[in-house]
Design a protein around this motif. Structure first.
Motif, PDB file in Angstrom:
ATOM      1  N   GLU A 192      76.700  81.658  52.178  1.00  0.00           N
ATOM      2  CA  GLU A 192      77.332  80.659  52.713  1.00  0.00           C
ATOM      3  C   GLU A 192      77.590  80.446  54.081  1.00  0.00           C
ATOM      4  OE1 GLU A 192      82.113  78.906  52.402  1.00  0.00           O
ATOM      5  OE2 GLU A 192      81.665  80.815  51.721  1.00  0.00           O
ATOM      6  N   GLN A 220      77.743  76.951  47.521  1.00  0.00           N
ATOM      7  CA  GLN A 220      77.941  78.414  47.758  1.00  0.00           C
ATOM      8  C   GLN A 220      79.306  78.906  47.787  1.00  0.00           C
ATOM      9  OE1 GLN A 220      74.971  80.070  47.611  1.00  0.00           O
ATOM     10  NE2 GLN A 220      76.393  82.171  47.740  1.00  0.00           N
ATOM     11  N   HIS A 221      80.448  78.155  48.358  1.00  0.00           N
ATOM     12  CA  HIS A 221      81.538  78.457  48.287  1.00  0.00           C
ATOM     13  C   HIS A 221      82.349  78.618  47.025  1.00  0.00           C
ATOM     14  CE1 HIS A 221      85.639  78.807  49.996  1.00  0.00           C
ATOM     15  NE2 HIS A 221      85.990  77.982  49.067  1.00  0.00           N
TER      16      HIS A 221
END
Length: 529
Positions: A415, A354-355
């Motif tokens: 995130e 997600q980052h």
């Protein structure tokens, strides 16, 4: 030679005499009977008394039992071992408990649907990585078409591309009215990625982290299947042991009651005592039915996990595990869980994915640059015609994209949510580990207490039977002692079962229930050193 024989003969004679003395000094109890002094009033061999399983706490197992002399302790333990060795073959056909367990475990791993699901997700992640890497390679397209028209503009363009103009074609009337013109066109188009705003690089990085996450999930699910196998195996193993103990006590009680019935008919036993004893024996039979049901449920559970018919037979080993104390502080278990838990590691990789998605959305503001090349063939008769090519570079950039900022915020929120889930999972792991450690320590202490109580109960049965023969105890007292002995013995077995399940649960919760640890536990559960 004769002198040597005369010297050796006295030595051989001395050894023979020692062997004879040793044989005479040993008790002459048959393997399936009680120690000396336990004959029944009618002279028939009594049934085996309630016995303790051959599983002792590992600490202090070579020391005499508290409250007994060495001779008494040896007598009681001898009765346990003899009864354990005479276990019925029904349900105990397995030659090696570890081999049977390993076979069942492997079958469960091969059948476990959730593990198959995780493996499919891993295959999907690998395919996603290949899809992301395809952004590094050029695309090649081909096309072909045929057109027929009397449109002056199309007719003029077709003559140009076909390299098929004649002087007559420039006549004014011909240009205005070209008639019907046909054209066949075929070509190839290649697009070469030069710079795509870091989208391919970010996608590949995210795909690699996703693969690692799926691998950790599959690893954790494999441990979950292993834990379920061990838990079901322990339930079956000890349910079978409890059933056997109940059958043993029931058989002994029936023998005692048959003897008491004969004595009652001779007027040597009161009828009230006999009927009270028979009423007490009914509770043992009731317990037997409960243990039988428990064993059946455990067998169905294990067969369901393995994907076999519900009532398929499983060879249960005759040896029961010995409680081996596991001494490790809670903090050590928690630290190992943080390092080894597969679901926690998978969540960390998902956070990295997600980052990367956040970075990918931010990079979308950069330009996209692609090179392209095409070659075409135009003809009106499939044999002659004009050929042409086109090459170039195309760059695009979003000067104003109102969707970019919301996309970045959405990715950041996802995130942040995953990071909170990681903290929640850590707290859950610590809580469950604390419960498992407490259960483990409690079960071990209970097993020690109940083992001592079991020794007392068994000695009480032996002494009550002696007193019953002497006429100082009733048949009801003897059956009551057997009922209580069975209760204590089953409680002890349940404490050991709880200890073994808690130990396996601790290894699972700390992420250490890998194949090596399962085989190590299998040796203990199979009664093998």
């Amino acid at each position: 030679m004769a002198k040597k024989l005369f010297l050796i003969f006295p030595i051989l004679l001395g050894f023979y005499g020692l062997n004879v003395l040793q044989l005479r000094s040993e008790p002459a109890d048959p393997p399936n009977e009680q120690p000396a002094g336990m004959e029944s009033p009618t002279g028939t061999p009594p049934a085996s008394p309630p016995v303790a399983p051959a599983l002792l706490p590992s600490e202090g197992k070579d020391q005499p039992m508290a409250g007994y002399s060495s001779a008494q302790a040896e007598q009681v333990e001898l009765a346990f071992k003899r009864n354990q060795a005479s276990r019925s073959l029904d349900g105990f056909r397995g030659k090696g408990g570890k081999a049977v367990f390993i076979a069942v475990w492997k079958k469960i791993l091969a059948h476990y649907p959730e593990l198959k699901k995780k493996h499919a997700k891993l295959s999907e992640a690998i395919a996603q990585k290949a899809l992301a890497e395809s952004g590094y390679y050029p695309r090649l397209y081909g096309w072909a078409d045929t057109i027929t028209s009397d449109n002056p503009i199309l007719g003029f363009m077709m003559h140009l591309t076909e390299r098929n103009f004649t002087a007559q074609d420039f006549n004014v009337n011909t240009i205005n009215h070209p008639g019907t013109v046909s054209n066949q066109n075929a070509g190839l188009l290649a697009i070469f990625p030069i710079f795509d705003a870091m989208q391919t690089i970010d996608s590949v990085k995210a795909a690699k982290d996703a693969i690692k996450a799926r691998e950790e999930e599959e690893k954790y699910t494999r441990m979950e299947a292993s834990f379920l196998t061990i838990d079901a195996w322990v339930s079956l193993l000890f349910a079978d042991a409890e059933l056997y103990k109940a059958l043993s006590q029931l058989e002994s009680s029936k023998t005692d009651l048959n003897e008491a019935l004969q004595l009652m008919e001779q007027g040597l036993v009161l009828g009230a005592d006999f009927y009270m004893g028979r009423s007490l024996a009914a509770s043992i039979e009731q317990s037997k039915n409960g243990y039988q049901s428990r064993k059946k449920v455990a067998l169905v559970t294990l067969n369901t996990l393995a994907g076999t018919p519900a009532e398929a037979e499983i060879a249960i080993p005759k040896n029961l595990p010995k409680p081996k104390k596991v001494s490790k502080p809670l903090n050590a278990w928690v630290q190992e869980a943080i390092l080894y838990r597969g679901d926690l590691a998978a969540l960390r990789h998902q956070i990295q994915v997600q980052h990367t998605e956040v970075k990918k959305e931010k990079d979308s503001i950069m330009p996209n640059v692609n090179g392209f090349a095409s070659g075409m063939l135009d003809s009106d008769n499939f044999t002659t015609g004009g050929r042409s090519y086109t090459v170039g570079v195309l760059g695009t950039m979003a000067l104003f994209d109102p969707s970019r900022d919301p996309r970045i915020k959405r990715a950041k929120a996802a995130e942040e949510q995953l990071r909170h889930e990681e903290n929640v999972l850590k707290d859950t792991i610590q809580t469950k580990l604390a419960e498992a450690v407490t259960d483990l320590e409690s079960a071990y202490r209970d097993s020690e207490i109940l083992y001592r109580s079991l020794m007392d109960a068994t000695q009480s049965i032996l002494m009550t039977r002696d007193l019953y023969r002497e006429g100082r105890k009733t048949i009801a007292d003897l059956i009551q002692a057997r009922v209580y002995g069975l209760q204590v013995e089953v409680s002890y077995l349940e404490s050991v079962a709880r200890y073994e399940s808690s130990k396996a649960k601790l290894y699972f919760l700390s992420g250490q229930l890998d194949d090596y640890q399962v085989e190590k536990l299998a040796s203990e559960l199979g009664g093998e050193e």
